[in-house]
Design a protein around this motif. Structure first.
Motif, PDB file in Angstrom:
ATOM      1  N   TRP A  30     -45.120 -48.491 -80.532  1.00  0.00           N
ATOM      2  CA  TRP A  30     -46.316 -47.514 -79.658  1.00  0.00           C
ATOM      3  C   TRP A  30     -47.238 -48.385 -79.180  1.00  0.00           C
ATOM      4  N   ASP A  31     -47.801 -49.381 -79.914  1.00  0.00           N
ATOM      5  CA  ASP A  31     -48.710 -50.388 -79.469  1.00  0.00           C
ATOM      6  C   ASP A  31     -48.116 -51.173 -78.391  1.00  0.00           C
ATOM      7  N   GLU A  32     -46.863 -51.440 -78.531  1.00  0.00           N
ATOM      8  CA  GLU A  32     -46.397 -52.308 -77.579  1.00  0.00           C
ATOM      9  C   GLU A  32     -45.793 -51.637 -76.369  1.00  0.00           C
ATOM     10  N   HIS A  33     -45.240 -50.199 -76.540  1.00  0.00           N
ATOM     11  CA  HIS A  33     -44.606 -49.424 -75.223  1.00  0.00           C
ATOM     12  C   HIS A  33     -45.193 -48.329 -75.111  1.00  0.00           C
ATOM     13  N   GLY A  34     -46.406 -47.939 -75.668  1.00  0.00           N
ATOM     14  CA  GLY A  34     -47.081 -46.399 -75.631  1.00  0.00           C
ATOM     15  C   GLY A  34     -47.662 -46.409 -74.379  1.00  0.00           C
ATOM     16  N   ASP A  35     -48.423 -47.227 -73.431  1.00  0.00           N
ATOM     17  CA  ASP A  35     -48.590 -46.971 -72.224  1.00  0.00           C
ATOM     18  C   ASP A  35     -47.445 -46.353 -71.373  1.00  0.00           C
ATOM     19  N   ASP A  36     -46.352 -47.049 -71.345  1.00  0.00           N
ATOM     20  CA  ASP A  36     -45.074 -46.709 -70.557  1.00  0.00           C
ATOM     21  C   ASP A  36     -44.717 -45.288 -70.929  1.00  0.00           C
ATOM     22  N   ILE A  37     -44.372 -45.165 -72.293  1.00  0.00           N
ATOM     23  CA  ILE A  37     -43.619 -43.807 -72.562  1.00  0.00           C
ATOM     24  C   ILE A  37     -44.867 -42.706 -72.242  1.00  0.00           C
ATOM     25  N   LEU A  38     -46.078 -42.966 -72.523  1.00  0.00           N
ATOM     26  CA  LEU A  38     -46.949 -41.929 -72.026  1.00  0.00           C
ATOM     27  C   LEU A  38     -47.054 -41.608 -70.465  1.00  0.00           C
ATOM     28  N   LEU A  39     -46.762 -42.715 -69.712  1.00  0.00           N
ATOM     29  CA  LEU A  39     -46.728 -42.377 -68.194  1.00  0.00           C
ATOM     30  C   LEU A  39     -45.290 -41.827 -67.957  1.00  0.00           C
ATOM     31  N   MET A  40     -44.342 -42.036 -68.552  1.00  0.00           N
ATOM     32  CA  MET A  40     -42.863 -41.455 -68.522  1.00  0.00           C
ATOM     33  C   MET A  40     -42.993 -40.069 -68.738  1.00  0.00           C
ATOM     34  N   ASN A  41     -43.673 -39.567 -69.885  1.00  0.00           N
ATOM     35  CA  ASN A  41     -43.656 -38.251 -69.903  1.00  0.00           C
ATOM     36  C   ASN A  41     -44.662 -37.416 -69.284  1.00  0.00           C
ATOM     37  N   ASN A  42     -45.668 -38.088 -68.829  1.00  0.00           N
ATOM     38  CA  ASN A  42     -46.564 -37.320 -67.980  1.00  0.00           C
ATOM     39  C   ASN A  42     -45.973 -36.993 -66.561  1.00  0.00           C
ATOM     40  N   MET A  43     -45.101 -37.946 -66.105  1.00  0.00           N
ATOM     41  CA  MET A  43     -44.528 -37.733 -64.675  1.00  0.00           C
ATOM     42  C   MET A  43     -43.396 -36.713 -65.075  1.00  0.00           C
ATOM     43  N   ALA A  44     -42.791 -36.818 -66.184  1.00  0.00           N
ATOM     44  CA  ALA A  44     -41.481 -35.648 -66.438  1.00  0.00           C
ATOM     45  C   ALA A  44     -42.140 -34.522 -66.529  1.00  0.00           C
ATOM     46  N   HIS A  45     -43.277 -34.467 -66.930  1.00  0.00           N
ATOM     47  CA  HIS A  45     -43.953 -33.061 -67.372  1.00  0.00           C
ATOM     48  C   HIS A  45     -44.216 -32.432 -65.768  1.00  0.00           C
ATOM     49  N   LEU A  46     -44.860 -33.453 -64.999  1.00  0.00           N
ATOM     50  CA  LEU A  46     -45.347 -32.925 -63.632  1.00  0.00           C
ATOM     51  C   LEU A  46     -44.134 -32.335 -62.682  1.00  0.00           C
ATOM     52  N   LYS A  47     -42.989 -33.042 -62.934  1.00  0.00           N
ATOM     53  CA  LYS A  47     -41.705 -32.950 -62.205  1.00  0.00           C
ATOM     54  C   LYS A  47     -41.290 -31.526 -62.845  1.00  0.00           C
ATOM     55  N   ILE A  48     -41.297 -31.388 -64.065  1.00  0.00           N
ATOM     56  CA  ILE A  48     -40.787 -29.947 -64.688  1.00  0.00           C
ATOM     57  C   ILE A  48     -41.619 -28.722 -63.973  1.00  0.00           C
ATOM     58  N   LEU A  49     -42.698 -28.954 -63.928  1.00  0.00           N
ATOM     59  CA  LEU A  49     -43.731 -27.780 -63.180  1.00  0.00           C
ATOM     60  C   LEU A  49     -43.425 -27.498 -62.038  1.00  0.00           C
ATOM     61  N   THR A  50     -42.312 -28.309 -61.155  1.00  0.00           N
ATOM     62  CA  THR A  50     -41.804 -28.130 -59.702  1.00  0.00           C
ATOM     63  C   THR A  50     -40.500 -27.528 -59.762  1.00  0.00           C
ATOM     64  N   LEU A  51     -39.896 -27.519 -60.968  1.00  0.00           N
ATOM     65  CA  LEU A  51     -38.333 -27.090 -60.919  1.00  0.00           C
ATOM     66  C   LEU A  51     -38.398 -25.783 -61.544  1.00  0.00           C
ATOM     67  N   PRO A  52     -37.176 -25.089 -60.982  1.00  0.00           N
ATOM     68  CA  PRO A  52     -37.022 -23.468 -61.390  1.00  0.00           C
ATOM     69  C   PRO A  52     -36.639 -23.610 -62.789  1.00  0.00           C
ATOM     70  N   TYR A  53     -37.225 -22.644 -63.579  1.00  0.00           N
ATOM     71  CA  TYR A  53     -36.847 -22.587 -65.157  1.00  0.00           C
ATOM     72  C   TYR A  53     -36.610 -21.013 -65.374  1.00  0.00           C
ATOM     73  N   ASN A  54     -35.423 -20.787 -66.032  1.00  0.00           N
ATOM     74  CA  ASN A  54     -34.867 -19.525 -66.179  1.00  0.00           C
ATOM     75  C   ASN A  54     -34.920 -19.126 -67.890  1.00  0.00           C
ATOM     76  N   ALA A  55     -36.026 -18.637 -68.217  1.00  0.00           N
ATOM     77  CA  ALA A  55     -36.107 -18.331 -69.576  1.00  0.00           C
ATOM     78  C   ALA A  55     -35.012 -17.457 -69.947  1.00  0.00           C
ATOM     79  N   PRO A  56     -34.775 -17.664 -71.423  1.00  0.00           N
ATOM     80  CA  PRO A  56     -33.374 -16.930 -71.815  1.00  0.00           C
ATOM     81  C   PRO A  56     -33.784 -15.490 -71.661  1.00  0.00           C
ATOM     82  N   ASN A  57     -32.594 -14.872 -71.202  1.00  0.00           N
ATOM     83  CA  ASN A  57     -32.448 -13.341 -71.175  1.00  0.00           C
ATOM     84  C   ASN A  57     -33.318 -12.804 -69.848  1.00  0.00           C
TER      85      ASN A  57
END
Length: 251
Positions: A156-183
């Protein structure tokens, strides 16, 4: 994928399925074999809302998800408590330190024991920036391999900034996509009826627009309310909007 390739890919992802598959594969390259993403828009001072309304994405096995989420263990998880009070990333080292110091509550110890039995003891948690007091999103990333927490922390000390950026961008993208909750997924007809309600149309208007009888329109709206577990059609329109199930492009 390189960082640039990954960010480009998720920018154009059209479904949660393709985004989540790519994200799991990308995080596995850093040693995070099992991911659990959760997001709620129904948070209060004493609750995170109905678990059936959570956006849950994971590649954990069904048994783990049933134990951790369905049994409610998540509510007393130490890293969830950290995520509710903080933003950013944190090493699971703090869990071991809390256990060793004897500061864990009995409920937290139960979660610790459950995770230990499932091999979920080494990893990181990311808490995303909240857009309102009622919303919260986080992701836990577990290492199932033979590395120690020290080795994961060094990575994480070496790659943490990139990992954090990728997860933040994935999170923001998830918020825009349809999600069908189970049932709680809507049919095409139920969604269309709710969309016309959202446009201010009456039942008679909707019947004419959809080529149905008023009684059939009412049936679609009733089934939509039942699927979304709400009492009124206005609430159904709001919940469907929050889940990005309104005005969905067919893919």
């Amino acid at each position: 994928m390189t960082l640039n390739e990954y960010l480009t890919f998720i920018s154009y992802a059209k479904t949660l399925e393709e985004l989540w598959d790519a994200h799991c594969r990308q995080m596995a390259k850093y040693g995070f074999d099992r991911l659990l993403y959760g997001y709620t828009q129904y948070r209060t001072e004493t609750s995170l809302g109905d678990p059936e309304d959570f956006v849950i994405l994971t590649n954990h096995c069904k048994e783990y998800l049933e134990g951790f989420v369905q049994r409610g263990l998540y509510f007393n998880a130490p890293m969830l408590k950290w995520a509710l009070q903080n933003e950013g990333a944190a090493s699971w080292r703090m869990i071991g330190e809390a256990m060793a110091s004897g500061t864990m509550t009995p409920q937290e110890q139960e979660v610790f024991a459950f995770n230990k039995s499932a091999g979920v003891t080494i990893g990181y948690t990311i808490s995303f920036t909240s857009v309102s007091m009622r919303s919260k999103g986080a992701i836990s990333m577990a290492h199932y391999g033979d590395k120690s927490q020290d080795e994961i922390d060094a990575m994480w000390d070496e790659h943490g900034d990139d990992i954090l950026l990728m997860n933040n961008m994935a999170h923001l993208k998830i918020l825009t996509l349809p999600y069908n909750a189970p049932n709680r997924a809507l049919t095409k007809r139920q969604r269309e009826a709710l969309q016309w309600v959202g446009d201010g149309k009456t039942t008679q208007d909707i019947a004419l627009l959809m080529g149905l009888t008023a009684a059939t329109v009412e049936k679609h709206l009733r089934l939509a309310r039942e699927a979304l577990s709400v009492e009124t059609t206005a609430q159904a329109v709001l919940k469907a909007s929050l889940q990005n199930q309104m005005f969905v492009m067919e893919v």
